[in-house]
Structures are given as structure tokens and as C-alpha cells.
Design a protein around this motif. Structure first.
Motif, PDB file in Angstrom:
ATOM      1  N   ARG A  65       0.939  -1.212  -0.038  1.00 30.78           N
ATOM      2  CA  ARG A  65       0.132   0.059  -0.005  1.00 30.78           C
ATOM      3  C   ARG A  65       0.783   1.160   0.051  1.00 30.78           C
ATOM      4  O   ARG A  65       1.707   1.489   0.954  1.00 30.78           O
ATOM      5  N   ALA A  66       0.806   2.023  -1.178  1.00 31.61           N
ATOM      6  CA  ALA A  66       1.581   3.085  -1.266  1.00 31.61           C
ATOM      7  C   ALA A  66       0.883   4.497  -1.392  1.00 31.61           C
ATOM      8  O   ALA A  66      -0.240   4.580  -1.781  1.00 31.61           O
ATOM      9  N   ARG A  67       1.555   5.590  -1.062  1.00 32.13           N
ATOM     10  CA  ARG A  67       0.974   6.953  -1.040  1.00 32.13           C
ATOM     11  C   ARG A  67       1.803   7.715  -1.702  1.00 32.13           C
ATOM     12  O   ARG A  67       3.026   7.858  -1.783  1.00 32.13           O
ATOM     13  N   VAL A  68       1.418   8.422  -2.876  1.00 30.57           N
ATOM     14  CA  VAL A  68       1.900   9.187  -4.004  1.00 30.57           C
ATOM     15  C   VAL A  68       1.576  10.670  -3.916  1.00 30.57           C
ATOM     16  O   VAL A  68       0.394  10.612  -4.090  1.00 30.57           O
ATOM     17  N   PRO A  69       2.339  11.394  -3.524  1.00 32.43           N
ATOM     18  CA  PRO A  69       3.423  11.826  -3.397  1.00 32.43           C
ATOM     19  C   PRO A  69       3.645  11.400  -1.860  1.00 32.43           C
ATOM     20  O   PRO A  69       2.541  11.529  -1.003  1.00 32.43           O
ATOM     21  N   ARG A  74      -0.803  13.528   0.371  1.00 32.24           N
ATOM     22  CA  ARG A  74      -0.868  12.009   0.045  1.00 32.24           C
ATOM     23  C   ARG A  74      -2.299  12.016  -0.861  1.00 32.24           C
ATOM     24  O   ARG A  74      -3.078  11.216  -0.204  1.00 32.24           O
ATOM     25  N   PRO A  75      -2.558  12.449  -1.888  1.00 33.29           N
ATOM     26  CA  PRO A  75      -3.835  12.434  -2.643  1.00 33.29           C
ATOM     27  C   PRO A  75      -4.115  10.832  -3.175  1.00 33.29           C
ATOM     28  O   PRO A  75      -5.037  10.710  -3.400  1.00 33.29           O
ATOM     29  N   LEU A  76      -2.824  10.454  -3.816  1.00 29.08           N
ATOM     30  CA  LEU A  76      -2.942   8.975  -4.391  1.00 29.08           C
ATOM     31  C   LEU A  76      -2.397   8.104  -3.735  1.00 29.08           C
ATOM     32  O   LEU A  76      -1.504   7.917  -2.988  1.00 29.08           O
ATOM     33  N   THR A  89      -4.529  -4.884  -8.534  1.00 31.50           N
ATOM     34  CA  THR A  89      -4.058  -3.470  -8.293  1.00 31.50           C
ATOM     35  C   THR A  89      -5.119  -2.479  -8.125  1.00 31.50           C
ATOM     36  O   THR A  89      -6.258  -2.635  -8.983  1.00 31.50           O
ATOM     37  N   SER A  90      -5.284  -1.420  -7.454  1.00 27.04           N
ATOM     38  CA  SER A  90      -6.081  -0.536  -7.394  1.00 27.04           C
ATOM     39  C   SER A  90      -5.433   0.809  -7.020  1.00 27.04           C
ATOM     40  O   SER A  90      -4.646   1.131  -6.491  1.00 27.04           O
ATOM     41  N   GLY A  91      -6.300   1.806  -7.452  1.00 21.84           N
ATOM     42  CA  GLY A  91      -5.922   3.206  -7.058  1.00 21.84           C
ATOM     43  C   GLY A  91      -6.969   4.112  -6.610  1.00 21.84           C
ATOM     44  O   GLY A  91      -8.161   3.997  -7.265  1.00 21.84           O
ATOM     45  N   ARG A  92      -6.797   5.070  -5.894  1.00 21.54           N
ATOM     46  CA  ARG A  92      -7.565   5.939  -5.169  1.00 21.54           C
ATOM     47  C   ARG A  92      -7.321   7.353  -5.186  1.00 21.54           C
ATOM     48  O   ARG A  92      -6.077   7.560  -4.611  1.00 21.54           O
ATOM     49  N   LEU A  93      -7.693   8.516  -5.787  1.00 22.31           N
ATOM     50  CA  LEU A  93      -7.378   9.697  -5.458  1.00 22.31           C
ATOM     51  C   LEU A  93      -8.438  10.540  -4.704  1.00 22.31           C
ATOM     52  O   LEU A  93      -9.544  10.816  -5.076  1.00 22.31           O
ATOM     53  N   ARG A  96     -11.463   8.569  -3.992  1.00 20.70           N
ATOM     54  CA  ARG A  96     -12.355   7.971  -5.093  1.00 20.70           C
ATOM     55  C   ARG A  96     -11.644   7.368  -5.939  1.00 20.70           C
ATOM     56  O   ARG A  96     -10.367   7.283  -6.316  1.00 20.70           O
ATOM     57  N   GLN A  97     -12.145   6.215  -6.121  1.00 23.40           N
ATOM     58  CA  GLN A  97     -11.359   4.998  -6.886  1.00 23.40           C
ATOM     59  C   GLN A  97     -11.244   5.430  -8.488  1.00 23.40           C
ATOM     60  O   GLN A  97     -12.232   5.898  -9.063  1.00 23.40           O
ATOM     61  N   LEU A  98      -9.900   5.315  -8.772  1.00 20.21           N
ATOM     62  CA  LEU A  98      -9.455   5.698 -10.040  1.00 20.21           C
ATOM     63  C   LEU A  98      -9.354   4.356 -11.113  1.00 20.21           C
ATOM     64  O   LEU A  98      -9.941   4.543 -12.243  1.00 20.21           O
ATOM     65  N   PHE A  99      -8.894   3.272 -10.360  1.00 14.46           N
ATOM     66  CA  PHE A  99      -8.644   2.143 -11.311  1.00 14.46           C
ATOM     67  C   PHE A  99      -8.824   1.028 -10.598  1.00 14.46           C
ATOM     68  O   PHE A  99      -8.481   0.912  -9.006  1.00 14.46           O
ATOM     69  N   ALA A 100      -9.270  -0.300 -10.983  1.00 12.90           N
ATOM     70  CA  ALA A 100      -8.994  -1.411 -10.066  1.00 12.90           C
ATOM     71  C   ALA A 100      -8.968  -2.737 -11.115  1.00 12.90           C
ATOM     72  O   ALA A 100      -9.701  -2.674 -12.367  1.00 12.90           O
ATOM     73  N   ASP A 101      -7.990  -3.656 -10.983  1.00 10.38           N
ATOM     74  CA  ASP A 101      -8.024  -4.867 -11.869  1.00 10.38           C
ATOM     75  C   ASP A 101      -7.788  -5.932 -11.078  1.00 10.38           C
ATOM     76  O   ASP A 101      -6.678  -5.823 -10.305  1.00 10.38           O
TER      77      ASP A 101
END
Length: 231
Positions: A65-69, A74-76, A89-93, A96-101
Motif C-alpha cells: 500500500r503506497a501513497r504518492v507523493p 498524499r492524494p493518491l 491492483t487499485s488506485g484511489r485519488l 475516489r477510486q481511479l482504477f481497479a484490476d
């Protein structure tokens, strides 16, 4: 309480596997079923992005689990995982969910990643964990995990003292315009740090190998490695 490592646990282990394991796990080290790592680094996804991450692994599964930047905003947030035969893998900004696979391609790729990352906490590679070792040469050893059916065997290159310098495996890769296929994946390891009796790489650089050309996209340095699961 978890058992502690003793050199007698390596009785019957073939050289140079014994040389490697004796170097990276100190007598008295706690043999936990799972481990937590904290790290900082960068990953190239179009642009190079810095991150701060926490990871739990046990040699056959992981959650990263990573936070960028890696600053106060830490928005992403990105989460990668493999467990129970499923990877994703999934991402939230900003929540809110940006992607999920969690499809078959990302699952197969994540399976080999889970096994490769055993080398980040080599206590997960001791004989009692069920790992299967073979010797390729005096300075190259290979292991696999029979319980992770989608994972490919992993080769570890070591020096005369048992210090690992490179980890490689064929790993499933699927791109938008190409069907999935097995492609060499490599991690180079430099420096060493000891946490709780476990010697881990100070720095990891990882990426695909295309036409014998190493193309790294991931760099990480460990801040802490501790027994137990804590995300």
C-alpha cells in the motif's frame, strides 16, 4: 511466541543455499509467519513518482500500500496484492477510486511477484516454510513455492559470503497491444541492513528485461522490517 532461528535448522541444506540462508538470517531471529516492511522510493509510470509504502508479506502472499507523493497531502493511494490465488491492483485519488484490476493477467503477474519478494525478508525462505530449493551453480540458486501454482521459479545470485546481488524470474506481462507472455523480470540488490536478526537489501532497483536490456522502473529503500502483519 514465534520460534527462533538456529543454524541447526539448516542441517541437510545443500551448499550454496546454506551459505545464503546463514548469511541473511541470524541465530536467534524470530521466525514470524508474516512480516511488515516500510519503505520509500520511486516508480516510473509515464513520469517518475515518489512514494512511501507499507507492505505485509509471508513469502506466498503480499499487500503493498503506497501513497504518492510522500508528503502530508498524499492524494493518491495505490494498493497491490496477491493472496488466495487472486491478485490485483487499485488506485484511489482523494478517496475516489481511479482504477481497479483483479483479472487473470494481473493475478498471474502478482503471483510471481509474491514469491520473488520472499527475498526481501529471507526468513520466509527457510526450509520449514515449504520452499523448494535447487542449486544451479556455486553462485546461483533457485527456489519455488509449490503452493503458489501461478508463480515461476526465482533465481538468486549470491557472492562467496552468501550476499545476494540479483533476483530474477520469468513474470507474466500483458500490455494493451500485445497478448500476455512471460518476460524476464529482475531486481538488483545493493547494500545491507539488519532488522530483528534479518539481513535485507538496503536498496532495490527492479524492472523488466527486454532483448537482454534491463529497463528498471522501481526503486525502493527500506526504513523498517518487523515481524507480524501491520498495515
Amino acid at each position: 511466541m514465534a520460534a527462533a532461528f538456529e543454524l541447526a535448522m539448516l542441517d541437510g541444506v545443500e551448499e550454496p543455499v546454506r551459505r545464503y540462508l546463514a548469511h541473511v538470517v541470524a541465530p536467534g531471529a524470530q521466525l514470524s509467519a508474516s512480516w511488515t516492511l516500510t519503505m520509500t522510493g520511486s516508480i516510473r509510470v509515464r513520469a517518475r513518482l515518489r512514494f512511501a509504502a507499507r507492505q505485509v508479506l509471508d513469502g506466498a502472499s503480499f499487500t503493498w500500500r503506497a501513497r504518492v507523493p510522500s508528503n502530508r497531502l498524499r492524494p493518491l493511494e495505490v494498493t497491490d496484492f496477491y493472496r488466495g490465488g487472486t491478485g490485483g491492483t487499485s488506485g484511489r485519488l482523494l478517496g475516489r477510486q481511479l482504477f481497479a484490476d483483479t483479472g487473470p493477467d494481473v493475478t498471474r503477474s502478482a503471483a510471481t511477484r509474491a514469491v520473488m519478494e520472499s527475498t526481501m525478508v529471507p526468513a520466509t525462505l527457510l526450509p520449514h516454510t515449504g520452499v523448494r530449493w535447487e542449486v544451479l551453480s556455486e553462485n546461483a540458486i533457485r527456489f519455488r513455492r509449490p503452493e503458489v501454482g501461478d508463480a515461476e521459479p526465482v533465481t538468486v545470485s549470491i557472492d562467496a559470503l552468501g550476499r545476494p546481488g540479483r533476483v530474477e524470474a520469468l513474470r507474466w506481462r500483458a500490455d494493451k497491444n500485445r497478448p500476455g507472455r512471460l518476460v524476464p523480470f529482475r531486481a538488483t540488490l545493493s547494500g545491507e541492513r539488519a532488522f530483528a536478526g534479518i539481513t535485507v537489501p538496503e536498496k532495490i532497483i527492479a524492472g523488466w528485461v527486454t532483448d537482454d536490456r534491463f529497463e528498471p522502473f522501481y526503486i525502493a529503500r527500506f526504513a523498517q522490517v518487523s515481524p507480524g502483519a501491520d498495515l
